[in-house]
Design an enzyme around this catalytic site. Structure first.
Site, PDB file in Angstrom:
ATOM      1  N   THR A  28       0.846  -1.198   0.000  1.00  0.00           N
ATOM      2  CA  THR A  28       0.000   0.000   0.000  1.00  0.00           C
ATOM      3  C   THR A  28       0.879   1.245   0.000  1.00  0.00           C
ATOM      4  OG1 THR A  28      -1.805  -1.116   1.138  1.00  0.00           O
ATOM      5  CG2 THR A  28      -1.702   1.266   1.399  1.00  0.00           C
ATOM      6  N   GLY A  84       5.880  -0.733   0.478  1.00  0.00           N
ATOM      7  CA  GLY A  84       6.637   0.476   0.795  1.00  0.00           C
ATOM      8  C   GLY A  84       6.992   0.505   2.276  1.00  0.00           C
ATOM      9  N   ASP A  86       7.833   3.659   5.659  1.00  0.00           N
ATOM     10  CA  ASP A  86       7.938   5.062   6.054  1.00  0.00           C
ATOM     11  C   ASP A  86       9.337   5.410   6.553  1.00  0.00           C
ATOM     12  OD1 ASP A  86       5.098   5.738   5.684  1.00  0.00           O
ATOM     13  OD2 ASP A  86       4.861   4.153   7.165  1.00  0.00           O
ATOM     14  N   LYS A  96       6.298   0.971   9.264  1.00  0.00           N
ATOM     15  CA  LYS A  96       5.250   1.016   8.259  1.00  0.00           C
ATOM     16  C   LYS A  96       3.939   1.448   8.905  1.00  0.00           C
ATOM     17  CE  LYS A  96       4.748  -2.241   5.313  1.00  0.00           C
ATOM     18  NZ  LYS A  96       4.417  -1.160   4.361  1.00  0.00           N
ATOM     19  N   GLY A  98       2.112   4.321   7.645  1.00  0.00           N
ATOM     20  CA  GLY A  98       1.740   5.689   7.316  1.00  0.00           C
ATOM     21  C   GLY A  98       0.430   5.737   6.532  1.00  0.00           C
ATOM     22  N   GLU A 105      -0.680  -5.449   6.161  1.00  0.00           N
ATOM     23  CA  GLU A 105       0.681  -5.543   5.609  1.00  0.00           C
ATOM     24  C   GLU A 105       1.520  -6.556   6.384  1.00  0.00           C
ATOM     25  OE1 GLU A 105       1.189  -1.090   3.679  1.00  0.00           O
ATOM     26  OE2 GLU A 105       1.645  -1.363   5.792  1.00  0.00           O
TER      27      GLU A 105
HETATM   28  C1  5RP Z   1       0.978   1.883   4.436  1.00  0.00           C
HETATM   29  C2  5RP Z   1       2.442   1.783   4.448  1.00  0.00           C
HETATM   30  C3  5RP Z   1       3.169   2.356   3.271  1.00  0.00           C
HETATM   31  O1  5RP Z   1       3.889   1.352   2.649  1.00  0.00           O
HETATM   32  C4  5RP Z   1       4.066   3.445   3.768  1.00  0.00           C
HETATM   33  O2  5RP Z   1       3.258   4.396   4.458  1.00  0.00           O
HETATM   34  C5  5RP Z   1       4.812   4.124   2.633  1.00  0.00           C
HETATM   35  O3  5RP Z   1       3.918   4.834   1.838  1.00  0.00           O
HETATM   36  P1  5RP Z   1       4.428   5.821   0.709  1.00  0.00           P
HETATM   37  O4  5RP Z   1       5.066   4.968  -0.332  1.00  0.00           O
HETATM   38  O5  5RP Z   1       3.161   6.519   0.246  1.00  0.00           O
HETATM   39  O6  5RP Z   1       5.384   6.788   1.341  1.00  0.00           O
HETATM   40  O7  5RP Z   1       3.067   1.262   5.335  1.00  0.00           O
HETATM   41  O8  5RP Z   1       0.429   1.447   5.648  1.00  0.00           O
END
Ligand code: 5RP
Length: 229
Positions: A28, A84, A86, A96, A98, A105
C-alpha cells in the site's frame, strides 16, 4: 531526480522480480502505486500473476489495473510481496503504517516467502523512530486506556484523524474498523523488543515495526537505484 521519480524507479525495479505463476503480495502507498501500474501493464500483456492486496485502497487500484486477485484463504503462501515503508534502517528494519494498512501488511508479510521494500531516499534513517512516528493500530473500545499504556513505552502519541468532506476532523478508521495512534519516540534503539512490548498491551492490534521481514530494500535516489540487503 525528484522524489516522485525516485519512488517510480524503485517500484518499477521491484516488478522485474515478478515471474509468471507467482502469487504476489500487493503493498500500500504512493510508492507501491507505481508497481501496481507496472504490474497491471504486465498482467494485461499476458503475465500470469495473481495478487493479494494489503488494503482496500490497493484492492481498488489492482482491480482498475485488471490484476487478478485472490485471498489468503485460497493461497496461504505468497511468493513475493512488494511494499513500501515510512522509515528504513541499515539492518532492514522498517516502520510502516503511514497509510494505515499495517495490520494487513504484516499479515501479508508473514505469509510471504520474499519481501521487496521500495522507498525513496528520504526514508533511509540511522535510527528508526527519529523521522517518522510509529503507527500502532488499536481497537476503539477503551482506546484512551490503551493510549495511556502505549505512552508508557513511547512517551507521547496522537490519535490519527481524517478530514471529512465538510472539513471536520474525525478519528481515522482503518480497514479493520480500528483507530491508529501515532507514537512519537526519540528513536527506537531496540525495535524487536519495542514491537513485542507494544503488542503485549491489551487493545493493541498490531504496530508498524517490521523486524527481519524485508529481504531487500530498493531505494530510488537522486543518482539512481541503490540496494540494501
Ligand atoms: C501503508 C504503508 C506504506 O507502505 C508506507 O506508508 C509508505 O507509503 P508511501 O510509499 O506513500 O510513502 O506502510 O500502511
Amino acid at each position: 531526480m525528484n522524489t516522485e521519480n525516485q519512488k517510480k524507479i524503485a517500484a518499477e525495479k521491484a516488478t522485474e522480480s515478478i515471474q509468471s505463476g507467482m502469487v504476489v503480495g500487493l503493498g500500500t502507498g504512493s510508492t507501491v502505486y507505481y508497481a501496481l501500474l507496472k504490474l497491471g501493464t504486465m498482467a494485461r500483456e499476458g503475465l500470469d500473476i495473481i495478487g493479494i492486496p494489503t488494503s482496500e485502497g490497493t484492492e481498488k487500484i489492482a482491480l482498475e489495473q485488471k490484476i487478478p486477485l485472490t485471498t489468503l484463504a485460497t493461497h496461504s503462501t505468497i511468493d513475493l510481496t512488494i511494499d513500501g515503508a515510512d522509515e528504513v534502517d541499515k539492518d532492514l528494519n522498517l516502520i510502516k503504517g503511514g497509510g494505515a494498512a499495517l495490520v494487513r501488511e504484516k499479515i501479508i508479510a508473514n505469509a510471504s516467502q520474499k519481501i521487496l521494500i521500495v522507498v525513496d531516499e528520504s526514508k533511509v534513517s540511522r535510527v528508526l523512530g527519529t523521522t517518522f512516528p510509529l503507527p500502532v493500530e488499536i481497537v476503539r473500545f477503551g482506546w484512551e486506556a490503551t493510549q495511556t499504556e502505549v505512552n508508557r513505552i513511547c512517551g507521547r502519541s496522537t490519535l490519527r484523524v481524517a478530514s471529512t468532506q465538510d472539513g471536520k476532523q474525525n478519528p481515522l478508521i482503518t480497514d479493520n474498523s480500528n483507530y491508529i495512534l501515532d507514537c512519537h519516540f526519540d528513536g527506537i534503539l531496540a525495535p524487536a523488543e519495542v514491537e513485542l512490548q507494544l503488542n503485549n498491551i491489551p487493545g493493541v492490534v498490531e504496530n508498524g515495526i517490521f523486524v527481519n521481514r524485508a529481504d531487500k530494500i530498493i531505494i530510488g535516489t537522486s543518482s539512481g537505484i541503490q540496494y540494501m540487503g
